[in-house]
Motif scaffolding. Structure first.
Motif, PDB file in Angstrom:
ATOM      1  N   LEU A  14       0.865  -1.172   0.000  1.00  0.00           N
ATOM      2  CA  LEU A  14       0.000   0.000   0.000  1.00  0.00           C
ATOM      3  C   LEU A  14       0.906   1.227   0.000  1.00  0.00           C
ATOM      4  CD1 LEU A  14      -2.351  -1.430   2.789  1.00  0.00           C
ATOM      5  CD2 LEU A  14      -2.821  -1.405   0.320  1.00  0.00           C
ATOM      6  N   SER A  16       0.486   4.354  -0.510  1.00  0.00           N
ATOM      7  CA  SER A  16       0.011   5.655  -0.013  1.00  0.00           C
ATOM      8  C   SER A  16      -1.252   5.432   0.805  1.00  0.00           C
ATOM      9  CB  SER A  16      -0.325   6.569  -1.193  1.00  0.00           C
ATOM     10  OG  SER A  16      -1.427   6.029  -1.889  1.00  0.00           O
ATOM     11  N   THR A  20      -4.542   2.464   0.759  1.00  0.00           N
ATOM     12  CA  THR A  20      -5.160   1.801   1.911  1.00  0.00           C
ATOM     13  C   THR A  20      -6.671   2.064   1.904  1.00  0.00           C
ATOM     14  OG1 THR A  20      -3.109   2.025   3.136  1.00  0.00           O
ATOM     15  CG2 THR A  20      -5.081   1.602   4.443  1.00  0.00           C
ATOM     16  N   ILE A  43       1.594   1.014  16.460  1.00  0.00           N
ATOM     17  CA  ILE A  43       1.037   2.373  16.525  1.00  0.00           C
ATOM     18  C   ILE A  43       1.404   3.119  15.244  1.00  0.00           C
ATOM     19  CG2 ILE A  43       1.326   4.615  17.711  1.00  0.00           C
ATOM     20  CD1 ILE A  43       1.580   2.977  20.348  1.00  0.00           C
ATOM     21  N   GLY A  44       0.404   3.753  14.635  1.00  0.00           N
ATOM     22  CA  GLY A  44       0.640   4.541  13.418  1.00  0.00           C
ATOM     23  C   GLY A  44       0.708   3.719  12.137  1.00  0.00           C
ATOM     24  N   ALA A  45       0.402   2.438  12.228  1.00  0.00           N
ATOM     25  CA  ALA A  45       0.483   1.577  11.032  1.00  0.00           C
ATOM     26  C   ALA A  45      -0.616   1.901  10.021  1.00  0.00           C
ATOM     27  CB  ALA A  45       0.400   0.107  11.429  1.00  0.00           C
ATOM     28  N   GLY A  46      -1.751   2.428  10.503  1.00  0.00           N
ATOM     29  CA  GLY A  46      -2.846   2.771   9.586  1.00  0.00           C
ATOM     30  C   GLY A  46      -4.126   1.980   9.853  1.00  0.00           C
ATOM     31  N   LYS A  47      -4.237   1.384  11.032  1.00  0.00           N
ATOM     32  CA  LYS A  47      -5.436   0.583  11.368  1.00  0.00           C
ATOM     33  C   LYS A  47      -6.689   1.477  11.362  1.00  0.00           C
ATOM     34  CE  LYS A  47      -3.566  -0.674  15.333  1.00  0.00           C
ATOM     35  NZ  LYS A  47      -2.249   0.038  15.208  1.00  0.00           N
ATOM     36  N   THR A  48      -6.579   2.646  12.020  1.00  0.00           N
ATOM     37  CA  THR A  48      -7.733   3.547  12.066  1.00  0.00           C
ATOM     38  C   THR A  48      -8.000   4.145  10.685  1.00  0.00           C
ATOM     39  OG1 THR A  48      -7.319   4.049  14.389  1.00  0.00           O
ATOM     40  CG2 THR A  48      -8.695   5.600  13.186  1.00  0.00           C
ATOM     41  N   HIS A  49      -6.948   4.462   9.961  1.00  0.00           N
ATOM     42  CA  HIS A  49      -7.107   4.986   8.587  1.00  0.00           C
ATOM     43  C   HIS A  49      -7.926   3.994   7.750  1.00  0.00           C
ATOM     44  CE1 HIS A  49      -5.636   7.238   4.965  1.00  0.00           C
ATOM     45  NE2 HIS A  49      -5.942   6.070   4.414  1.00  0.00           N
ATOM     46  N   GLU A 114      -9.241  -3.069  16.331  1.00  0.00           N
ATOM     47  CA  GLU A 114      -7.816  -2.737  16.423  1.00  0.00           C
ATOM     48  C   GLU A 114      -7.254  -3.358  17.698  1.00  0.00           C
ATOM     49  OE1 GLU A 114      -6.735   1.365  15.533  1.00  0.00           O
ATOM     50  OE2 GLU A 114      -8.739   1.722  14.748  1.00  0.00           O
ATOM     51  N   TRP A 115      -6.002  -3.740  17.671  1.00  0.00           N
ATOM     52  CA  TRP A 115      -5.315  -4.423  18.774  1.00  0.00           C
ATOM     53  C   TRP A 115      -6.049  -5.706  19.197  1.00  0.00           C
ATOM     54  CZ3 TRP A 115      -0.483  -2.988  19.442  1.00  0.00           C
ATOM     55  CH2 TRP A 115      -0.111  -1.695  19.016  1.00  0.00           C
ATOM     56  N   ASN A 140       5.177   6.900   3.569  1.00  0.00           N
ATOM     57  CA  ASN A 140       3.743   6.658   3.338  1.00  0.00           C
ATOM     58  C   ASN A 140       3.439   5.265   2.797  1.00  0.00           C
ATOM     59  OD1 ASN A 140       2.973   9.185   4.246  1.00  0.00           O
ATOM     60  ND2 ASN A 140       3.452  10.098   2.254  1.00  0.00           N
ATOM     61  N   ARG A 142       2.946   1.229   3.322  1.00  0.00           N
ATOM     62  CA  ARG A 142       2.620   0.190   4.303  1.00  0.00           C
ATOM     63  C   ARG A 142       2.626  -1.166   3.596  1.00  0.00           C
ATOM     64  NH1 ARG A 142       3.259   4.298   6.592  1.00  0.00           N
ATOM     65  NH2 ARG A 142       1.911   5.331   8.109  1.00  0.00           N
TER      66      ARG A 142
HETATM   67  N1  LIG Z   1      -0.141   3.800   3.188  1.00  0.00           N
HETATM   68  C1  LIG Z   1      -0.746   4.273   4.284  1.00  0.00           C
HETATM   69  N2  LIG Z   1      -1.779   3.578   4.819  1.00  0.00           N
HETATM   70  C2  LIG Z   1      -2.391   4.019   5.938  1.00  0.00           C
HETATM   71  N3  LIG Z   1      -2.073   5.147   6.602  1.00  0.00           N
HETATM   72  C3  LIG Z   1      -1.052   5.891   6.102  1.00  0.00           C
HETATM   73  C4  LIG Z   1      -0.360   5.478   4.936  1.00  0.00           C
HETATM   74  N4  LIG Z   1       0.612   6.398   4.683  1.00  0.00           N
HETATM   75  C5  LIG Z   1       0.512   7.323   5.635  1.00  0.00           C
HETATM   76  N5  LIG Z   1      -0.476   7.036   6.498  1.00  0.00           N
HETATM   77  C6  LIG Z   1      -0.820   7.855   7.672  1.00  0.00           C
HETATM   78  O1  LIG Z   1      -0.376   7.157   8.822  1.00  0.00           O
HETATM   79  C7  LIG Z   1      -1.236   7.483   9.917  1.00  0.00           C
HETATM   80  C8  LIG Z   1      -1.774   6.195  10.512  1.00  0.00           C
HETATM   81  O2  LIG Z   1      -2.479   6.520  11.670  1.00  0.00           O
HETATM   82  P1  LIG Z   1      -3.609   5.594  12.279  1.00  0.00           P
HETATM   83  O3  LIG Z   1      -4.252   6.365  13.380  1.00  0.00           O
HETATM   84  O4  LIG Z   1      -4.458   5.047  11.199  1.00  0.00           O
HETATM   85  O5  LIG Z   1      -2.702   4.415  12.900  1.00  0.00           O
HETATM   86  P2  LIG Z   1      -3.166   3.227  13.865  1.00  0.00           P
HETATM   87  O6  LIG Z   1      -2.549   1.989  13.320  1.00  0.00           O
HETATM   88  O7  LIG Z   1      -4.628   3.247  14.033  1.00  0.00           O
HETATM   89  O8  LIG Z   1      -2.434   3.601  15.235  1.00  0.00           O
HETATM   90  P3  LIG Z   1      -2.905   3.300  16.753  1.00  0.00           P
HETATM   91  O9  LIG Z   1      -2.318   1.976  17.140  1.00  0.00           O
HETATM   92  O10 LIG Z   1      -2.310   4.430  17.533  1.00  0.00           O
HETATM   93  O11 LIG Z   1      -4.406   3.280  16.837  1.00  0.00           O
HETATM   94  C9  LIG Z   1      -2.337   8.381   9.386  1.00  0.00           C
HETATM   95  O12 LIG Z   1      -2.007   9.729   9.638  1.00  0.00           O
HETATM   96  C10 LIG Z   1      -2.309   8.096   7.877  1.00  0.00           C
HETATM   97  O13 LIG Z   1      -2.748   9.187   7.101  1.00  0.00           O
END
Ligand SMILES: Nc1ncnc2c1ncn2[C@@H]1O[C@H](COP(=O)(O)OP(=O)(O)OP(=O)(O)O)[C@@H](O)[C@H]1O
Ligand SMILES: [Mg+2]
Length: 162
Positions: A14, A16, A20, A43-49, A114-115, A140, A142
């Motif tokens: 993914l 960008s 995703t 954390i920050g992997a993009g699960k919420t996105h 998530e988690w 960006n 994943r």
């Molecule tokens: N390829 C991608 N896929 C998903 N998100 C991306 C990508 N590239 C950049 N991002 C950015 O990365 C961030 C991911 O944040 P997100 O809150 O989705 O993470 P998370 O896995 O839910 O973290 P947490 O464990 O804290 O809940 C967002 O700001 C999103 O825009």
């Protein structure tokens, strides 16, 4: 003799946030009441996105989709059933999963979790898992793996294999 269940896996890159989102929309279209999607990754992997994109594509009326980091669950009314978006990171004990009503929701709602590691033995065997990891070089980008063991996903996910 116990039969071993071989997991099926689709790896995806993914590149960008939009990619995703595109994946989330494709998965959204194949979900039915009683389906559980487990979202793994740091954390920050993009699960919420991913979850936000999926939910927004299914909502009848557009509305905000906040992260359930503090509320643990957010519930949305879809045309056919409820959609539960859970973030179990802050869960202090596995018993709370039952108290939240999440186990009952697994039966008849669409659930995004998530988690899911926090579910322990309550993790549903029929779930689809999306495992996200962050590319160490490309900010960006994943890497994703869709994994499942239950036959019901085979046909539905066929089109995703590249
Ligand atoms: N390829 C991608 N896929 C998903 N998100 C991306 C990508 N590239 C950049 N991002 C950015 O990365 C961030 C991911 O944040 P997100 O809150 O989705 O993470 P998370 O896995 O839910 O973290 P947490 O464990 O804290 O809940 C967002 O700001 C999103 O825009
Ligand atoms: Mg999150």
């Amino acid at each position: 003799m116990t039969q071993s269940i071989k997991p099926r896996c689709i790896p995806l890159d993914l590149s960008s946030g939009d990619k995703t989102t595109e994946l989330a929309h494709r998965i959204a279209r194949i979900l039915n009441p009683g389906d559980v999607v487990l979202l793994e990754g740091p954390i920050g992997a993009g699960k919420t996105h991913f979850a936000r994109s999926l939910i927004q594509s299914l909502l009848i009326e557009p509305e905000d989709v906040p992260s359930p980091t503090f509320t643990l669950v957010q519930i949305y009314d879809l045309a056919q059933c409820e959609l539960w978006h859970a973030d179990l990171y802050r869960l202090s004990h596995v018993d709370e999963v039952e108290e939240l009503g999440l186990i009952a929701a697994f039966d008849d709602a669409i659930c995004l979790v998530e988690w899911p590691e926090k579910l322990g033995e309550l993790r549903p065997e029929t779930a689809l898992t999306l495992r996200l990891s962050v590319d160490p070089c490309e900010e960006n980008c994943r890497h994703a793996e869709l994994e499942w063991t239950c036959d019901t996903w085979d046909g539905r996910l066929k089109g995703l294999q590249e």
